[in-house]
Motif scaffolding. Structure first.
Motif, short mmCIF file in Angstrom:
data_model
loop_
_atom_site.label_atom_id
_atom_site.label_comp_id
_atom_site.label_asym_id
_atom_site.label_seq_id
_atom_site.Cartn_x
_atom_site.Cartn_y
_atom_site.Cartn_z
N ARG A 38 0.84 -1.20 0.00
CA ARG A 38 0.00 0.00 0.00
C ARG A 38 0.87 1.24 0.00
NH1 ARG A 38 -3.89 -2.43 4.57
NH2 ARG A 38 -5.62 -3.04 3.23
N ASP A 39 0.36 2.31 -0.61
CA ASP A 39 1.03 3.59 -0.44
C ASP A 39 0.32 4.32 0.71
OD1 ASP A 39 -1.28 4.88 -1.47
OD2 ASP A 39 -0.43 5.04 -3.47
N ALA B 239 -1.36 7.07 0.87
CA ALA B 239 -2.71 7.58 0.59
C ALA B 239 -3.75 6.48 0.73
CB ALA B 239 -2.75 8.20 -0.81
N GLU B 240 -3.50 5.33 0.14
CA GLU B 240 -4.44 4.19 0.26
C GLU B 240 -4.57 3.76 1.70
OE1 GLU B 240 -4.89 -0.54 -0.82
OE2 GLU B 240 -3.26 0.59 -1.76
N PHE B 241 -3.46 3.69 2.40
CA PHE B 241 -3.44 3.29 3.80
C PHE B 241 -4.35 4.19 4.64
CE2 PHE B 241 -1.37 3.78 7.98
CZ PHE B 241 -1.40 2.47 8.43
N ILE B 242 -4.19 5.49 4.48
CA ILE B 242 -5.00 6.44 5.25
C ILE B 242 -6.46 6.37 4.83
CG2 ILE B 242 -5.39 8.90 5.67
CD1 ILE B 242 -2.32 9.20 5.77
N GLU B 243 -6.72 6.16 3.56
CA GLU B 243 -8.09 6.02 3.07
C GLU B 243 -8.79 4.83 3.74
OE1 GLU B 243 -9.79 4.77 -1.19
OE2 GLU B 243 -8.62 6.64 -1.24
N VAL B 244 -8.11 3.71 3.86
CA VAL B 244 -8.67 2.52 4.51
C VAL B 244 -8.97 2.82 5.98
CG1 VAL B 244 -8.16 0.15 5.24
CG2 VAL B 244 -7.62 0.88 2.91
N LEU B 245 -8.04 3.47 6.66
CA LEU B 245 -8.24 3.82 8.07
C LEU B 245 -9.44 4.75 8.25
CD1 LEU B 245 -4.53 4.50 9.08
CD2 LEU B 245 -5.92 2.53 9.77
N ILE C 86 9.77 1.84 3.03
CA ILE C 86 8.64 2.26 2.19
C ILE C 86 8.26 3.69 2.56
CG2 ILE C 86 6.25 1.78 1.55
CD1 ILE C 86 6.88 -1.18 2.15
N ARG C 87 8.24 4.53 1.56
CA ARG C 87 8.02 5.96 1.76
C ARG C 87 6.72 6.24 2.53
NH1 ARG C 87 8.57 10.60 -2.76
NH2 ARG C 87 7.96 12.30 -1.41
N GLY C 88 6.87 7.04 3.59
CA GLY C 88 5.73 7.49 4.37
C GLY C 88 5.42 6.65 5.59
N PHE C 89 6.12 5.53 5.78
CA PHE C 89 5.76 4.63 6.87
C PHE C 89 6.77 4.58 8.02
CE2 PHE C 89 3.07 3.19 3.41
CZ PHE C 89 1.84 3.12 4.07
N SER C 90 7.77 5.44 8.00
CA SER C 90 8.63 5.59 9.17
C SER C 90 7.90 6.48 10.16
CB SER C 90 9.98 6.18 8.78
OG SER C 90 10.75 5.19 8.11
N HIS D 147 -11.11 4.33 18.56
CA HIS D 147 -11.19 3.19 17.66
C HIS D 147 -9.77 3.00 17.13
CE1 HIS D 147 -12.73 1.18 13.73
NE2 HIS D 147 -12.11 0.34 14.52
N VAL D 148 -9.13 1.97 17.62
CA VAL D 148 -7.71 1.72 17.39
C VAL D 148 -7.51 0.76 16.22
CG1 VAL D 148 -5.64 0.66 18.40
CG2 VAL D 148 -7.12 2.10 19.81
N ALA D 149 -6.45 1.01 15.46
CA ALA D 149 -5.96 0.04 14.48
C ALA D 149 -4.52 -0.27 14.84
CB ALA D 149 -6.04 0.59 13.06
N LEU D 150 -4.23 -1.55 15.03
CA LEU D 150 -2.86 -1.99 15.28
C LEU D 150 -2.13 -2.05 13.95
CD1 LEU D 150 -3.56 -4.99 17.70
CD2 LEU D 150 -2.98 -2.63 18.31
N LEU D 151 -0.97 -1.44 13.88
CA LEU D 151 -0.21 -1.34 12.64
C LEU D 151 1.06 -2.17 12.68
CD1 LEU D 151 0.91 0.10 9.99
CD2 LEU D 151 1.90 1.75 11.58
N CYS D 152 1.29 -2.91 11.61
CA CYS D 152 2.57 -3.56 11.37
C CYS D 152 2.76 -3.64 9.86
CB CYS D 152 2.62 -4.94 12.04
SG CYS D 152 4.33 -5.54 12.21
N PHE D 153 3.79 -4.31 9.41
CA PHE D 153 4.11 -4.36 7.99
C PHE D 153 3.22 -5.33 7.21
CE2 PHE D 153 6.46 -6.53 4.56
CZ PHE D 153 6.51 -5.48 3.66
#
Length: 166
Positions: free
Chosen positions: A35-36, A38-44, A63-67, A132-138
């Motif tokens: 995912r890039d 933008a898509e990641f944030i859209e899903v959230l 991956i750009r934007g995920f640090s 409303h939490v989303a747990l994030l990993c790779f």
């Protein structure tokens, strides 16, 4: 609550509990693989996530934007909060075995969660009351990621918690 005639409506304890927890008694899990940002944030946003809890041991990415810093900034621009809980991360030496479904790797992580991750897990339980939490990993597939084990640990203590894999 009020009835149509203006008198106070009475609710059972169960109804009050369901009402109080209906919108927040859930947790999502999400991986950014493939995912890039933008898509990641859209899903959230579509899922109504208010807080991303980063459960990577090290919040860095090629991956750009995920640090950590860039991700925090991008999420903030979208009105989503960010928190890194490092002690909920899966150590590098356990990742490949966990991805492959090795039961020893699962037990290793479960034990780590109970020992090193206990305070962060306790904090996460508190946060779930208001966010409303989303747990994030790779890993995009939650079945190959330790975040599913974190969600399972939370559900063990609270069977009513709904888990959605985004």
């Amino acid at each position: 609550m009020q009835c149509e005639d203006g008198s106070a409506a009475r609710m059972s304890v169960g109804q009050e509990h369901r009402l109080a927890h209906s919108s927040l008694h859930r947790i999502g899990t999400i991986g950014y693989q493939g995912r890039d940002i933008a898509e990641f944030i859209e899903v959230l946003a579509a899922a109504g996530v208010t807080l991303v809890v980063d459960v990577r041991e090290n919040a860095v990415s090629r991956i750009r934007g995920f640090s950590k810093r860039k991700l925090h900034e991008a999420l903030a621009e979208s009105g989503i909060s960010y928190e890194h809980l490092k002690e909920l991360g899966n150590p590098k030496e356990n990742r490949a075995a966990l991805r492959s479904g090795d039961e020893r790797a699962v037990r290793f992580f479960d034990n780590r969660l109970l020992a090193d991750g206990a305070e962060d897990l306790k904090h996460l339980k508190q946060v779930l009351r208001n966010e409303h939490v989303a747990l994030l990993c790779f890993e995009r597939d939650h079945r190959t990621c330790h975040r599913s084990l974190i969600a399972r640990a939370l559900q063990t203590e609270d069977r009513a918690l709904r888990v959605t894999n985004l």
